[in-house]
Design a protein around this motif. Structure first.
Motif, PDB file in Angstrom:
ATOM      1  N   MET A  58       0.854  -1.186   0.000  1.00 33.55           N
ATOM      2  CA  MET A  58       0.000   0.000   0.000  1.00 33.55           C
ATOM      3  C   MET A  58       0.884   1.229   0.000  1.00 33.55           C
ATOM      4  SD  MET A  58      -2.969   1.118   2.719  1.00 33.55           S
ATOM      5  CE  MET A  58      -3.749   2.728   2.604  1.00 33.55           C
ATOM      6  N   ALA A  59       0.727   2.073  -0.993  1.00 31.18           N
ATOM      7  CA  ALA A  59       1.580   3.253  -1.136  1.00 31.18           C
ATOM      8  C   ALA A  59       0.726   4.448  -1.534  1.00 31.18           C
ATOM      9  CB  ALA A  59       2.673   3.010  -2.168  1.00 31.18           C
ATOM     10  N   PRO A  60       0.253   5.223  -0.563  1.00 30.92           N
ATOM     11  CA  PRO A  60      -0.540   6.408  -0.899  1.00 30.92           C
ATOM     12  C   PRO A  60       0.251   7.357  -1.788  1.00 30.92           C
ATOM     13  CG  PRO A  60      -0.619   5.945   1.453  1.00 30.92           C
ATOM     14  CD  PRO A  60       0.447   5.063   0.884  1.00 30.92           C
ATOM     15  N   VAL A  61      -0.414   7.888  -2.779  1.00 34.33           N
ATOM     16  CA  VAL A  61       0.226   8.829  -3.706  1.00 34.33           C
ATOM     17  C   VAL A  61      -0.268  10.230  -3.388  1.00 34.33           C
ATOM     18  CG1 VAL A  61       0.517   9.491  -6.119  1.00 34.33           C
ATOM     19  CG2 VAL A  61       0.412   7.065  -5.481  1.00 34.33           C
ATOM     20  N   GLY A  62       0.676  11.126  -3.152  1.00 37.31           N
ATOM     21  CA  GLY A  62       0.313  12.490  -2.830  1.00 37.31           C
ATOM     22  C   GLY A  62      -0.292  13.223  -4.018  1.00 37.31           C
ATOM     23  N   LYS A  63      -1.162  14.170  -3.721  1.00 41.82           N
ATOM     24  CA  LYS A  63      -1.810  14.983  -4.751  1.00 41.82           C
ATOM     25  C   LYS A  63      -1.183  16.367  -4.766  1.00 41.82           C
ATOM     26  CE  LYS A  63      -6.186  12.568  -3.937  1.00 41.82           C
ATOM     27  NZ  LYS A  63      -7.588  12.712  -3.467  1.00 41.82           N
TER      28      LYS A  63
ATOM     29  N   LEU B  45       2.643  12.632   0.130  1.00 42.03           N
ATOM     30  CA  LEU B  45       2.481  13.979   0.664  1.00 42.03           C
ATOM     31  C   LEU B  45       1.717  14.849  -0.325  1.00 42.03           C
ATOM     32  CD1 LEU B  45       6.116  14.451   2.048  1.00 42.03           C
ATOM     33  CD2 LEU B  45       4.071  13.743   3.324  1.00 42.03           C
ATOM     34  N   ASP B  46       0.734  15.583   0.186  1.00 44.49           N
ATOM     35  CA  ASP B  46      -0.062  16.486  -0.648  1.00 44.49           C
ATOM     36  C   ASP B  46       0.543  17.875  -0.643  1.00 44.49           C
ATOM     37  OD1 ASP B  46      -1.860  14.421  -1.062  1.00 44.49           O
ATOM     38  OD2 ASP B  46      -3.187  15.045   0.580  1.00 44.49           O
ATOM     39  N   ALA B  47       0.399  18.559  -1.761  1.00 45.02           N
ATOM     40  CA  ALA B  47       0.851  19.947  -1.869  1.00 45.02           C
ATOM     41  C   ALA B  47      -0.214  20.766  -2.579  1.00 45.02           C
ATOM     42  CB  ALA B  47       2.180  20.027  -2.609  1.00 45.02           C
ATOM     43  N   VAL B  48      -0.363  21.997  -2.158  1.00 46.32           N
ATOM     44  CA  VAL B  48      -1.334  22.893  -2.783  1.00 46.32           C
ATOM     45  C   VAL B  48      -0.614  24.123  -3.311  1.00 46.32           C
ATOM     46  CG1 VAL B  48      -3.239  22.093  -1.344  1.00 46.32           C
ATOM     47  CG2 VAL B  48      -1.844  24.015  -0.570  1.00 46.32           C
TER      48      VAL B  48
END
Length: 910
Positions: free
Chosen positions: A556-561, A631-634
């Motif tokens: 399981m490897a969450p992908v950042g948006k 990790l998410d970035a905006v």
């Protein structure tokens, strides 16, 4: 293999034992018999199972390949030669098969050696397939299962050398393999025909070679172990020493190799062979016992142990005992993967000399008995109901004694298995079936990790460890509505009506000690949700079993948006508490990053304090690095109007004593996993001085029990102990070198560390190391105390209260109280004004604050400091009385350590 009733098998056992002494027409090796008799220090330390060895003209014995019989004084076998022997055996016998199962950290091959009859070796794949069906019997009727059992032989697995300083078992197993291949006595023939023996030749190959080098360099001529230096070689494997058998989450490569093999082959029994106890202890599951294991296990263990003890006592071998040493509480040992997966872990502790030199051994003082857990056996020279013949108090002990005891024990265990092979398989099948049925009939029925948690990277960490151990994990296809709560689509669901449902419950539930008056052999708590700061809900609503889920397979490897945003002025990497933030910083070391000191809103998105602000021109680099880290970035349309500071990349040093490298190894492993660069330094580098010119931050991990031991380390003796690589000893000198590992950094080292802080450096101490700054005057206004003798807390998980949530050390933490592992660190005392300003986190204490595990005397820690940060000269000292990097377990605490690194220049920020 037809089904046998138990009564005839029971009646056969004494006759088979007597047959061990019977003469056969098979030629024996007279030189072997003479040598082992010579090397055995007393006649009663020999048995009729091992006082002879067949002489084969076709199959090579250990002496034929290695030049010595097993147990020869002052002779040990390096790992490459161990594998060489097994492959020579395989080349000459159809009764042996060797398979490779992976590599260690240092590139050595992990292997499994199968030994059995020609028919067994030919049918290995069939047994493998059949055992898989018994391990997961869903869809099988009892009749079908028993038909499979009748056509299957159990695989009995031995592993030695997990603690690589325990050098005897890997030697013995070579002789065992040869004996099982060649001997035609009734006992051995029956074992060969009814059981497949699997051998894991050395569970820590890297450490074995290093320990043998050390033995040959320093210990070979020492004949009085009670008077010798017992520190041993500074390193075993790359990271871990004794703790490789506390690797509950399988960080070590060799342990992972064995686990993957286990889940492919499903051997019903794994038998660990260790060295420590006089003369031989056979594990039977002492109290406290983990009640989530199938009750059958707690009946099987004494069944086997008592038979082995009875056989060896019958042979006249003194000091064989059971019951009173190790408990059945923790699921965190390597071999217990068998019990965790509905099989059985067996274990011996055999008296050893940490080498092959015959030594004078004596008990210095009686060992008082305790209730439960470790050392409940008391004085081994005293008779007890579980020790019908006690040990001696003074004797000469040899490697051959060690071999005789361990080989006689394992042959007795195999004799039992060969008499009841179908019972072993029936128990294995029944425990697997019971696990499925327990999850169907009895609550709880599942554990759910809600899919809307802000940091899914820690959720993934939990999921991946569960999957590594074969536990089935699902992802909800749609919203799950239950009696007490509703969980969104994408939530993680671990249903307990599966073969390893009991293991899932063991790992995810709260630990409640059934009897707080008992001690535990190791940690009393390991609850994964609390350790990882992940929300894990226990579900009592049976409807959860009907929830539609998609199996989680692979990693399981969450992908950042990352939203590019037209005309972005900068990007904010949103800090939701992931430890991966530190990895991102060091991966993008050439990118200027700042840390937001307060939270702010951007286009409806809340950006918490601790978030990274990254220049717009670094978008491509950011996307490539942050996405895989989850990790998410905006995108920001303008620079945030909050205070910011540079995201630090300090020059980090990690200090280790030469005698305490083990706990340091876990911190090294964690830093390496998260790609945090550091220099590993020892007394040699500290005493040389100039630390502030080289480093910005020095971390001193928990590694010894007292501040004095941190400073003095291994006591100076008459002989220096150099740890350096040479042509003769090529395995020494890894991970640091020293011309003499004794003596410690001493007062000179303390002075240099004081200078480092005075000149602006940051000194970080973890766990027991936090007594060092107080006791050696670096923080003169803080004292360190200890708990009373009545206090007992073997690694519980307790509540800690964050007093200064805006401090950079707590970026990524949103709750006022968090779970932490109690580390038995010092009880710090500060002056009132310092207590208000410098204590960042404290322990509420009391029984209600114990979240999992056992803490007797919890009121003693009420109000005590858990994290202290204080200015010293131009620098800072940060003292964690917790241990925020404990083994590979408390990932939820890692960020406190990483935040200290990332914000090292700004730790005074309010």
């Amino acid at each position: 293999m037809g089904k046998k009733c138990l009564l005839p098998a029971l009646l056969m056992l004494p006759f088979l034992a007597l047959a061990a002494r019977a003469q056969t027409t098979q030629p024996m090796d007279p030189d072997y018999a003479a040598k082992v008799k010579e090397w055995t220090t007393r006649p009663e330390f020999m048995s009729p199972l091992v006082d002879h060895l067949p002489k084969s003209t076709t199959v090579p014995s250990p002496k034929d390949v290695l030049g010595e019989y097993i147990g020869a004084p002052k002779h040990l076998t390096y790992y490459a030669d161990i594998l060489k022997y097994y492959r020579a055996l395989e080349a000459k016998s159809p009764r042996v098969k060797v398979i490779s199962i992976g590599k260690t950290e240092e590139g050595r091959e992990s292997a499994i050696v199968f030994v059995g009859s020609e028919d067994s070796i030919k049918n290995l794949d069939k047994y493998k397939a059949n055992l898989a069906k018994l391990a997961d019997p869903r869809g099988l009727t009892d009749a079908q299962a028993h038909a499979i059992i009748a056509d299957t032989k159990p695989i009995y697995t031995f592993m030695g050398g997990l603690h690589s300083a325990e050098l005897g078992p890997p030697e013995m197993m070579m002789e065992l393999a040869y004996r099982l291949v060649t001997e035609d006595t009734p006992i051995i023939k029956k074992i060969r025909d009814e059981v497949v023996v699997a051998i894991y030749p050395t569970a820590d190959p890297d450490g074995r070679d290093r320990n043998i080098d050390w033995y040959y360099k320093y210990m070979i001529d020492r004949t009085d172990t009670n008077g010798s230096f017992e520190g041993g070689v500074p390193y075993w494997g790359k990271y871990f020493k004794h703790d490789d058998n506390r690797d509950i989450n399988f960080a070590g490569e060799a342990n992972q190799n064995l686990l993957k093999w286990y889940l492919e082959w499903h051997p019903p029994i794994i038998h660990e062979l260790h060295e420590s106890i006089w003369f031989m202890y056979t594990y039977s599951g002492n109290a406290p016992q983990n009640t989530f294991f199938d009750p059958i296990l707690w009946a099987e263990l004494p069944w086997f142990a008592n038979f082995e003890m009875a056989q060896m006592t019958k042979y006249g071998m003194p000091g064989v005992w059971t019951h009173g040493f190790m408990d059945g509480w923790s699921p965190g040992y390597v071999g217990i993967m068998a019990s965790n997966h509905n099989g059985m872990m067996k274990m011996y502790e055999i008296m050893g000399n940490a080498g092959a030199t015959t030594m004078h051994r004596y008990l210095t003082a009686p060992n008082p008995a305790v209730k439960g857990g470790r050392d409940a056996g008391g004085d081994t020279s005293k008779r007890e109901w579980f020790r019908p013949t006690p040990t001696y108090r003074d004797l000469m002990w040899s490697m051959r004694n060690n071999t005789n005891y361990s080989e006689t024990g394992v042959l007795s265990a195999l004799q039992m298995t060969s008499a009841f092979p179908q019972v072993v398989l029936e128990n294995f099948y029944t425990k697997s079936r019971n696990s499925i049925e327990a999850g169907q009939k009895d609550g709880p029925y599942a554990y759910v990790m809600p899919g809307d948690q802000t940091d899914m990277t820690k959720v993934a960490w939990v999921v991946n460890i569960l999957r590594l151990q074969g536990i089935e994990v699902g992802r909800a296809k749609s919203e799950i509505k239950l009696k007490d709560a509703t969980y969104p689509a994408g939530s993680i669901v671990v249903k307990l009506n599966q073969p390893y449902g009991r293991l899932a419950r063991t790992l995810l539930s709260k630990q409640v000690d059934p009897d707080p008056t008992l001690t535990t052999y190791d940690d009393s708590a390991w609850t994964m949700g609390l350790m990882s700061h992940t929300t894990v809900k226990e579900i009592a609503d049976k409807a959860v079993l009907d929830a539609g889920v998609e199996p989680v397979s692979g990693t399981m490897a969450p992908v950042g948006k990352i939203d590019k945003g037209a005309g972005a002025a900068a990007y904010a990497v949103v800090d939701h508490g992931s430890p991966n933030m530190v990895t991102l910083r060091f991966e993008l070391k050439d990118v200027k990053m700042r840390v937001a000191e307060a939270g702010f809103d951007s286009a409806g998105v809340k950006v918490p304090a601790g978030s990274f602000i990254v220049p717009a021109e670094a978008y491509d680099k950011l996307k490539a690095a942050a996405g895989p880290l989850g990790l998410d970035a905006v995108a920001l349309t303008a620079e945030p109007k909050v205070a910011m500071h540079e995201a630090g990349m300090p020059r980090v040093a990690m200090f280790s004593t030469w005698g305490g490298t083990q706990n340091v190894g876990w911190v090294r492993y964690t830093f390496d996993q998260y790609k945090v660069p550091y220099d590993l330094i020892f007394k040699e580098q500290v005493d040389k001085g100039g630390l502030r010119d080289k480093y910005d931050l020095i971390v001193i991990p928990d590694q010894v029990r007292t501040a004095k031991a941190l400073v003095d380390d291994i006591p100076k003796g008459k002989t220096p102990f150099a740890y350096v690589k040479s042509d003769k000893f090529k395995f020494l000198g890894a991970y640091g070198e020293s011309e003499d590992i004794t003596g410690g950094m001493g007062a000179a080292g303390v002075v240099e560390l004081q200078k480092f802080v005075d000149k602006g450096g940051v000194l970080v101490t973890l766990g027991n190391s936090s007594s060092f700054p107080t006791e050696y005057g670096i923080v003169p206004r803080i004292d360190a105390g200890t708990t009373t003798p009545k206090f007992y807390a073997p690694g519980p998980i307790v509540e800690a209260e964050i007093l200064k949530p805006n401090d950079p050390i707590f970026y990524g933490y949103t709750a006022k109280t968090i779970p932490v592992r109690w580390a038995n660190g010092p009880l710090l005392r500060l002056e009132p004004e310092m207590d208000k300003s410098d204590v960042l986190m404290r322990f509420p204490g009391g029984d209600k604050a114990v979240l999992s595990g056992l803490m007797n005397g919890a009121d003693e820690i009420k109000g005590r400091a858990a994290v202290v940060k204080t200015a010293v000269g131009e620098g800072e000292v940060v003292m964690f009385t917790t241990n925020p990097v404990w083994r590979w377990q408390n990932i939820g605490e890692f960020r406190m350590m990483f935040n200290t690194i990332l914000n090292y220049k700004n730790l005074a920020t309010p």
